[in-house]
Motif scaffolding. Sequence first.
Motif, PDB file in Angstrom:
ATOM      1  N   PHE A   1       0.649  -1.193   0.169  1.00  0.00           N
ATOM      2  CA  PHE A   1       0.103  -0.056   0.054  1.00  0.00           C
ATOM      3  C   PHE A   1       0.908   1.402  -0.061  1.00  0.00           C
ATOM      4  O   PHE A   1       0.453   2.200  -0.707  1.00  0.00           O
ATOM      5  CB  PHE A   1      -0.995  -0.109   1.383  1.00  0.00           C
TER       6      PHE A   1
ATOM      7  N   ALA B   1      -6.498  17.066  -7.937  1.00  0.00           N
ATOM      8  CA  ALA B   1      -7.632  16.912  -7.093  1.00  0.00           C
ATOM      9  C   ALA B   1      -8.154  17.712  -6.115  1.00  0.00           C
ATOM     10  O   ALA B   1      -9.507  17.991  -5.896  1.00  0.00           O
ATOM     11  CB  ALA B   1      -7.419  15.475  -6.315  1.00  0.00           C
ATOM     12  N   ILE B   2      -7.507  18.770  -5.728  1.00  0.00           N
ATOM     13  CA  ILE B   2      -8.016  19.683  -4.683  1.00  0.00           C
ATOM     14  C   ILE B   2      -8.617  20.869  -5.436  1.00  0.00           C
ATOM     15  O   ILE B   2      -9.080  21.744  -4.610  1.00  0.00           O
ATOM     16  CB  ILE B   2      -6.684  20.147  -3.736  1.00  0.00           C
TER      17      ILE B   2
ATOM     18  N   ARG C   1     -10.749  20.404  -7.706  1.00  0.00           N
ATOM     19  CA  ARG C   1     -11.877  19.737  -8.539  1.00  0.00           C
ATOM     20  C   ARG C   1     -13.344  19.961  -8.091  1.00  0.00           C
ATOM     21  O   ARG C   1     -13.028  20.602  -6.833  1.00  0.00           O
ATOM     22  CB  ARG C   1     -11.619  18.297  -8.797  1.00  0.00           C
TER      23      ARG C   1
ATOM     24  N   LEU D   1     -16.073  16.135   7.609  1.00  0.00           N
ATOM     25  CA  LEU D   1     -15.224  14.553   7.548  1.00  0.00           C
ATOM     26  C   LEU D   1     -14.267  14.456   8.419  1.00  0.00           C
ATOM     27  O   LEU D   1     -13.591  13.319   8.381  1.00  0.00           O
ATOM     28  CB  LEU D   1     -15.172  14.316   5.909  1.00  0.00           C
TER      29      LEU D   1
ATOM     30  N   THR E   1       0.403   8.245   1.702  1.00  0.00           N
ATOM     31  CA  THR E   1      -0.619   7.600   0.518  1.00  0.00           C
ATOM     32  C   THR E   1      -0.765   6.333   1.151  1.00  0.00           C
ATOM     33  O   THR E   1      -2.021   5.877   0.421  1.00  0.00           O
ATOM     34  CB  THR E   1       0.606   7.651  -0.696  1.00  0.00           C
TER      35      THR E   1
ATOM     36  N   ILE F   1      -4.384   6.028   1.964  1.00  0.00           N
ATOM     37  CA  ILE F   1      -5.675   6.186   1.198  1.00  0.00           C
ATOM     38  C   ILE F   1      -5.703   5.040   0.068  1.00  0.00           C
ATOM     39  O   ILE F   1      -6.553   4.423   0.015  1.00  0.00           O
ATOM     40  CB  ILE F   1      -5.177   7.631   0.410  1.00  0.00           C
ATOM     41  N   ASN F   2      -4.723   4.256  -0.321  1.00  0.00           N
ATOM     42  CA  ASN F   2      -4.526   3.328  -1.032  1.00  0.00           C
ATOM     43  C   ASN F   2      -5.079   2.066  -0.408  1.00  0.00           C
ATOM     44  O   ASN F   2      -5.960   1.364  -0.928  1.00  0.00           O
ATOM     45  CB  ASN F   2      -3.125   2.844  -1.433  1.00  0.00           C
ATOM     46  N   LYS F   3      -5.039   2.117   1.184  1.00  0.00           N
ATOM     47  CA  LYS F   3      -5.604   0.773   1.673  1.00  0.00           C
ATOM     48  C   LYS F   3      -6.922   0.732   2.011  1.00  0.00           C
ATOM     49  O   LYS F   3      -7.574  -0.112   1.505  1.00  0.00           O
ATOM     50  CB  LYS F   3      -4.850   0.929   3.056  1.00  0.00           C
TER      51      LYS F   3
ATOM     52  N   PHE G   1      -8.678   0.212  -1.508  1.00  0.00           N
ATOM     53  CA  PHE G   1      -8.646  -0.951  -1.771  1.00  0.00           C
ATOM     54  C   PHE G   1      -9.406  -1.914  -0.875  1.00  0.00           C
ATOM     55  O   PHE G   1     -10.267  -2.792  -1.492  1.00  0.00           O
ATOM     56  CB  PHE G   1      -7.194  -1.547  -1.695  1.00  0.00           C
TER      57      PHE G   1
ATOM     58  N   ASP H   1     -12.242   7.796  -8.664  1.00  0.00           N
ATOM     59  CA  ASP H   1     -13.049   9.148  -8.210  1.00  0.00           C
ATOM     60  C   ASP H   1     -12.916   9.248  -6.793  1.00  0.00           C
ATOM     61  O   ASP H   1     -12.729  10.552  -6.444  1.00  0.00           O
ATOM     62  CB  ASP H   1     -14.576   8.758  -8.479  1.00  0.00           C
TER      63      ASP H   1
ATOM     64  N   ASN I   1     -10.334   8.488  -4.872  1.00  0.00           N
ATOM     65  CA  ASN I   1      -9.103   8.901  -4.614  1.00  0.00           C
ATOM     66  C   ASN I   1      -8.988  10.273  -4.500  1.00  0.00           C
ATOM     67  O   ASN I   1      -8.371  11.189  -3.610  1.00  0.00           O
ATOM     68  CB  ASN I   1      -8.172   8.411  -5.555  1.00  0.00           C
ATOM     69  N   GLN I   2      -9.562  10.809  -5.672  1.00  0.00           N
ATOM     70  CA  GLN I   2      -9.488  12.318  -5.833  1.00  0.00           C
ATOM     71  C   GLN I   2     -10.582  13.197  -4.949  1.00  0.00           C
ATOM     72  O   GLN I   2     -10.130  14.033  -4.336  1.00  0.00           O
ATOM     73  CB  GLN I   2     -10.089  12.771  -7.322  1.00  0.00           C
ATOM     74  N   GLU I   3     -11.566  12.336  -4.572  1.00  0.00           N
ATOM     75  CA  GLU I   3     -12.553  13.026  -3.383  1.00  0.00           C
ATOM     76  C   GLU I   3     -11.731  13.064  -2.085  1.00  0.00           C
ATOM     77  O   GLU I   3     -12.166  13.945  -1.289  1.00  0.00           O
ATOM     78  CB  GLU I   3     -13.827  12.167  -3.432  1.00  0.00           C
TER      79      GLU I   3
ATOM     80  N   LEU J   1      -8.603  13.218  -1.525  1.00  0.00           N
ATOM     81  CA  LEU J   1      -7.657  14.326  -1.700  1.00  0.00           C
ATOM     82  C   LEU J   1      -8.417  15.583  -1.069  1.00  0.00           C
ATOM     83  O   LEU J   1      -7.948  16.671  -0.633  1.00  0.00           O
ATOM     84  CB  LEU J   1      -6.938  14.257  -2.682  1.00  0.00           C
ATOM     85  N   PHE J   2      -9.483  15.783  -2.280  1.00  0.00           N
ATOM     86  CA  PHE J   2     -10.248  17.038  -2.041  1.00  0.00           C
ATOM     87  C   PHE J   2     -10.767  17.321  -0.817  1.00  0.00           C
ATOM     88  O   PHE J   2     -10.579  18.488  -0.156  1.00  0.00           O
ATOM     89  CB  PHE J   2     -11.200  17.022  -3.036  1.00  0.00           C
ATOM     90  N   GLN J   3     -11.497  16.436   0.054  1.00  0.00           N
ATOM     91  CA  GLN J   3     -12.057  16.701   1.266  1.00  0.00           C
ATOM     92  C   GLN J   3     -10.749  16.686   2.406  1.00  0.00           C
ATOM     93  O   GLN J   3     -11.218  17.706   3.204  1.00  0.00           O
ATOM     94  CB  GLN J   3     -12.729  15.364   1.643  1.00  0.00           C
TER      95      GLN J   3
ATOM     96  N   THR K   1     -14.986   9.986   4.177  1.00  0.00           N
ATOM     97  CA  THR K   1     -15.225   9.938   2.616  1.00  0.00           C
ATOM     98  C   THR K   1     -15.815   8.736   1.895  1.00  0.00           C
ATOM     99  O   THR K   1     -16.754   8.899   1.263  1.00  0.00           O
ATOM    100  CB  THR K   1     -14.013  10.737   2.085  1.00  0.00           C
ATOM    101  N   VAL K   2     -15.166   7.491   2.251  1.00  0.00           N
ATOM    102  CA  VAL K   2     -15.653   6.285   1.768  1.00  0.00           C
ATOM    103  C   VAL K   2     -17.005   5.862   2.103  1.00  0.00           C
ATOM    104  O   VAL K   2     -17.770   5.504   1.318  1.00  0.00           O
ATOM    105  CB  VAL K   2     -14.570   5.379   2.125  1.00  0.00           C
TER     106      VAL K   2
END
Lengths: 206, 164
Positions: free
Chosen positions: A16, A29-30, A32, A101, B17, B20-22, B25, B36, B38-40, B42-44, B69-70
């Motif tokens: 990971f 991303a930030i 968007r 969040l 990172t 997030i990957n975990k 996944f 989608d 992943n970007q969300e 980062l955005f949040q 977020t998930v």
Amino acid sequence: MSQDLQNAWDQLQNNFNRQKIDKEAIMQAITRTSSNPLEKLKKGIKNKMRWVAVFFIASFIIMLLTIQNVRTTAVWCFVLVYLGGSWLYMRHQYNNMTGDLTGNVKLTLTTYYNRVKKVLKFEETVGLVIISISGIIGWTLSSLYKGETFKEIFTDPVSLTFFLIFAVGYGALGTYAARKMNEKAFNEYLEQLKTNIDLLNINDID
Amino acid sequence: MNNTSKQKFTELIQDNTGIINKVLFLYLDDPEDRDDLNQEILFQAWKSYPRFKGNSKFSTWLYKVSLNTVFTYQRKTRKKPEIVEFEEHHEYDDLHESKTDQQNSLLYLIKKLDEVNRMIISLHLDGYKNEEIAEITGLTKNNAAVKLHRIKEKLISKMKGGNL
């Protein structure tokens, strides 16, 4: 065996950690637009607020251009108060729709669930009220401009039938349509939130 | 936020990172959803970053933001986690790393748990103490401990018995 579990996980961690996100991807991303459901609903309310503001300005201009008598001016003033009040109510809804969040998962899910439900209810109310009131006001104003009095309008069987159709028929239809659209768009999402809230609420100690 | 904040944020994200990957996944199977989300995340995280006061480790904070977020994400393809035949392992190929049977078994079994139990066990295996798990999930410490005990028992018995 528990240690085996931990060892297997620790080895997975390396995988990971290996995949890095590059700087450009983070920057992209930030900036968007969020795909968060609450953000989408907020956007919807913002659009409605814009339309209400446009109607408010248009109504104000028409009122100034068509001043005829006290009766029509009074109805226009009611329209302005109604639109202004609606705008403020929407603003209140909009401001309350913050989804933090960074809190714990249970609290976040519960907050989201309640907020989404509240906004959907608000949408249904808007469907119910806006169509009915707009129709009734429109009919009343046009009748007033034809020289009729309030008494004549509100005792005329044709007007009363029209009001009834708008209040009951279109109002109910608007609410039904809004509810159906919301169900299609958000029922599955609400179920998704509810399932996890319920799982988090199960007390395993007893 | 200024460029220094952006720089700092980017560095922190790159250092973490793996979290997030975990999360991606463990909770999503659809590649489009993962991208989608992943970007969300980062955005949040960036949007919430001004609220990060350093009271907890950045990794813990990012874990919370990622999980929230998930869990609040409206999935486009409401697929249930695909239960593939264990011998196939296609689902795990995108980690670009060959894994042992034991690791594959573990991943497979964890992904079969419900989302809440998946969160609890992954936090535990990441080294979070019961009170920290309780703080992140919103469970009480005792409830988190009991749930964890049951999940571990279940996982261990299945791994031991090869009951996959």
